[in-house]
Scaffold this motif. Structure first.
Motif, PDB file in Angstrom:
ATOM      1  N   ASN A 353      33.804  42.413  32.662  1.00 47.79           N
ATOM      2  CA  ASN A 353      34.910  41.679  33.265  1.00 47.79           C
ATOM      3  C   ASN A 353      35.031  40.302  32.645  1.00 47.79           C
ATOM      4  O   ASN A 353      34.051  39.560  32.557  1.00 47.79           O
ATOM      5  CB  ASN A 353      34.686  41.569  34.779  1.00 47.79           C
ATOM      6  CG  ASN A 353      35.818  40.835  35.460  1.00 47.79           C
ATOM      7  OD1 ASN A 353      35.732  39.640  35.655  1.00 47.79           O
ATOM      8  ND2 ASN A 353      36.869  41.560  35.801  1.00 47.79           N
ATOM      9  N   ASN A 561      40.319  41.958  38.918  1.00 52.76           N
ATOM     10  CA  ASN A 561      41.396  42.501  38.094  1.00 52.76           C
ATOM     11  C   ASN A 561      41.523  43.988  38.363  1.00 52.76           C
ATOM     12  O   ASN A 561      40.676  44.610  39.008  1.00 52.76           O
ATOM     13  CB  ASN A 561      41.164  42.232  36.593  1.00 52.76           C
ATOM     14  CG  ASN A 561      39.867  42.802  36.102  1.00 52.76           C
ATOM     15  OD1 ASN A 561      39.538  43.949  36.408  1.00 52.76           O
ATOM     16  ND2 ASN A 561      39.120  42.014  35.331  1.00 52.76           N
ATOM     17  N   LEU A 564      38.651  46.437  37.052  1.00 58.54           N
ATOM     18  CA  LEU A 564      37.414  46.390  37.823  1.00 58.54           C
ATOM     19  C   LEU A 564      37.612  47.070  39.180  1.00 58.54           C
ATOM     20  O   LEU A 564      36.730  47.762  39.675  1.00 58.54           O
ATOM     21  CB  LEU A 564      36.982  44.939  38.021  1.00 58.54           C
ATOM     22  CG  LEU A 564      35.648  44.750  38.755  1.00 58.54           C
ATOM     23  CD1 LEU A 564      34.522  45.462  38.027  1.00 58.54           C
ATOM     24  CD2 LEU A 564      35.339  43.272  38.908  1.00 58.54           C
TER      25      LEU A 564
END
Length: 590
Positions: A353, A561, A564
């Motif tokens: 991430n 996001n 994820l």
């Protein structure tokens, strides 16, 4: 309004106070103690280059073990005892062999001994002002027989072969010490030979009379003429070096494990109240600041009249506090129920991430600045004190003690207390930018302040640059940690900050300090921190736009996001109802 105390957190507060009170008496003095054991600055510098690397390795390894085998508290307690034992063993580490060799000679028709030790004018003036006479025991090689018979009238050594060595006690007045080119000349007022004969020695100028081993009663004189008996290259092969380095590594690993796992336990006790971490950690700053200052003064008091500083009180005080910490920590009510079923996949998902990567880069950046500050702020203070003159140099240790007190008690303590409110108000991400900005301004101020005493008001910014930073780093790491990987995440973040950031900052700072001097080094680091601050703000704004999210402090939660979030949903489907996910982030992070 009635104030209630969470009794479950009282042992945790006590741990932070006791552990830092146990670290404060020893940690700041370890490098100085190593020098007292006979190691040169180069050897000590090498030790402190590799120690953070062991911390970097230890934190994630022991964090992973704690999470994998559900033994956080047991490792936490064991590390406390390990640290206490390591401190005591360091105290009894064998000394490297040192020598005190001087040239016994004549200078301006006066007999005395020369030393090629470097000395500044302030130290020489201080010695002269003492106006005392110190006894120095000397053992010299063969001295010219004519000098013994004709000048000193020692009949015992006339008419037959003189002894191979001559031992006597010399009286050296401090007010007669002279600085000649790069040499110090200590005039001898009289000599006591065979415990009964007192002479007023005289001689004629000429070549050195002999080379002598010497040991004086005065600590300052001894420190001037003491040299390590082996070269640095040989010191690395000595058993004394490997003993001390091994013990310091054990102590470093113990401290690193206590810090990372202790923070993980603290956040688990806090539950969803991550912003309350500062209320717990501020007790650590109080413990460090109060005990470190008291111990420093106690060392000076107990060392009065001794040839070397007496650190007995420091090491035993540290061990006592750490053992007390162990006993108090037994009362921490902590159970580790959750465990990750796939540790590497969970951690790997985080490292993919972009927000987590940016966070880790921020940790490295702060770590580099922290490394410079930890290793070279006192260097800068002492360099500026020398420029100010002898009066400033005479009180420089008092100034350094005040610096530590202001940093911890006045700086860190209130900001640990306010950290939760600040992060809730401006979010974690903006807190990160604020810390970078504060470091930049602090370092630039260091670079332009001419008088080191003016550093004192600047030290209050330690609350922003460490108190607020540390609370933000650990709470952010706790929030993003997958369930069952709390200690692993704290260890990973701590390793990145200390093992990568602090280590690199110490090395780079040392290089620049030597090349351009202290003020410019801090100025360059300060400008770099401000530039990184601007970049950090722009990157975070860009990430918000790319994610298409409008963040505000009033929103309760959003995922970091879309990718994820999809990964977490898939992961929960795979695990069924056996665990609860912790990937969804509270919006106060961003």
């Amino acid at each position: 309004m009635k104030c209630t105390i969470n009794k479950k957190l009282v042992p945790m507060k006590a741990h932070y106070f006791l552990f830092n009170a146990g670290s404060g008496p020893v940690t700041p003095y370890l490098s100085i103690y190593a020098r007292q054991l006979g190691f040169s600055s180069i050897v000590v510098g090498f030790m402190y280059t590799i120690l953070p690397i062991f911390g970097m390795v230890a934190k994630p390894i022991f964090g992973t073990i704690a999470d994998k085998f559900r033994c956080q508290k047991r490792l936490f307690l064991a590390a406390q005892i390990l640290t206490a034992v390591a401190f005591l063993v360091i105290f009894y580490s064998p000394k490297i062999h040192t020598t005190r060799i001087v040239n016994f000679s004549c200078y301006n028709d006066t007999i005395g001994f020369f030393s090629n030790s470097s000395i500044n004018k302030c130290t020489l003036d201080n010695l002269r002002r003492q106006n005392t006479s110190n006894m120095c025991k000397m053992t010299c090689g063969v001295i010219d027989q004519s000098l013994l018979c004709n000048k000193w009238n020692i009949s015992d050594h006339c008419g037959h072969d003189p002894p191979t060595t001559l031992s006597f006690t010399a009286l050296t007045p401090t007010y007669k010490i002279q600085l000649t080119n790069t040499f110090l000349f200590f005039e001898i007022a009289n000599i006591t030979l065979n415990n009964e004969r007192i002479l007023t020695p005289s001689c004629s100028n000429g070549s050195p009379l002999s080379t002598c081993h010497i040991n004086c009663d005065d600590y300052n004189i001894n420190s001037l003429i003491t040299e390590t008996s082996i070269d640095d290259s040989d010191a690395y092969r000595s058993y004394q070096f490997w003993c001390l380095l091994t013990f310091m590594i054990i102590a470093w690993i113990g401290q690193a494990t206590v810090v990372s796992i202790g923070d993980a336990i603290c956040f688990q006790l806090l539950g969803d109240e991550h912003n309350s971490y500062g209320y717990q950690r501020l007790w650590g700053s109080l413990g460090w600041g109060l005990i470190a200052v008291v111990t420093g003064a106690l060392i000076d008091v107990l060392s009065k009249g001794r040839a070397q500083k007496n650190y007995t009180s420091a090491f035993y005080t540290a061990a006592a506090f750490l053992i007390t910490d162990f006993l108090v920590s037994l009362q921490i009510k902590h159970t580790q129920n959750s465990v990750s079923t796939n540790l590497f996949r969970d951690v790997g998902a985080l490292l993919l991430n972009i927000r987590i990567v940016v966070f880790l880069i921020w940790c490295v950046s702060i770590g580099m600045c922290t490394g410079l500050m930890w290793q070279f702020e006192f260097w800068l203070i002492e360099d500026l004190a020398k420029i100010q003159g002898c009066s400033a140099t005479a009180h420089v240790k008092t100034l350094e003690g005040l610096v530590q007190a202001i940093q911890t008690i006045i700086g860190e303590t209130p900001f640990f207390f306010l950290s939760g409110i600040i992060m809730k108000k401006i979010t974690h991400v903006h807190t990160m930018s604020l810390v970078l900005f504060a470091i930049g301004i602090r370092f630039i101020l260091y670079s332009v302040i001419p008088n080191p005493w003016y550093f004192l008001p600047v030290e209050v910014s330690q609350g922003l640059t460490f108190g607020l930073f540390f609370a933000c780093m650990t709470s952010y790491a706790s929030i993003i940690a997958p369930v069952g990987l709390e200690a692993t995440m704290q260890g990973l973040v701590g390793a990145v900050f200390e093992g990568v950031g602090v280590s690199a900052g110490s090395s780079l700072g040392g290089y620049f300090y030597k090349k351009v001097g202290g003020p410019l080094t801090f100025r360059y680091f300060g400008f770099a921190a401000l530039i990184i601050c601007v970049i950090h703000i722009l990157v975070q704004r860009l990430l918000q736009e790319l994610n298409g999210a409008k963040y505000s402090t009033s929103e309760k939660s959003k995922s970091f996001n879309f990718n994820l979030q999809q990964l977490c949903m898939h992961h929960h489907q795979h695990l069924g109802n056996n665990r609860t996910g912790n990937y969804s982030m509270s919006n106060d992070l961003v």
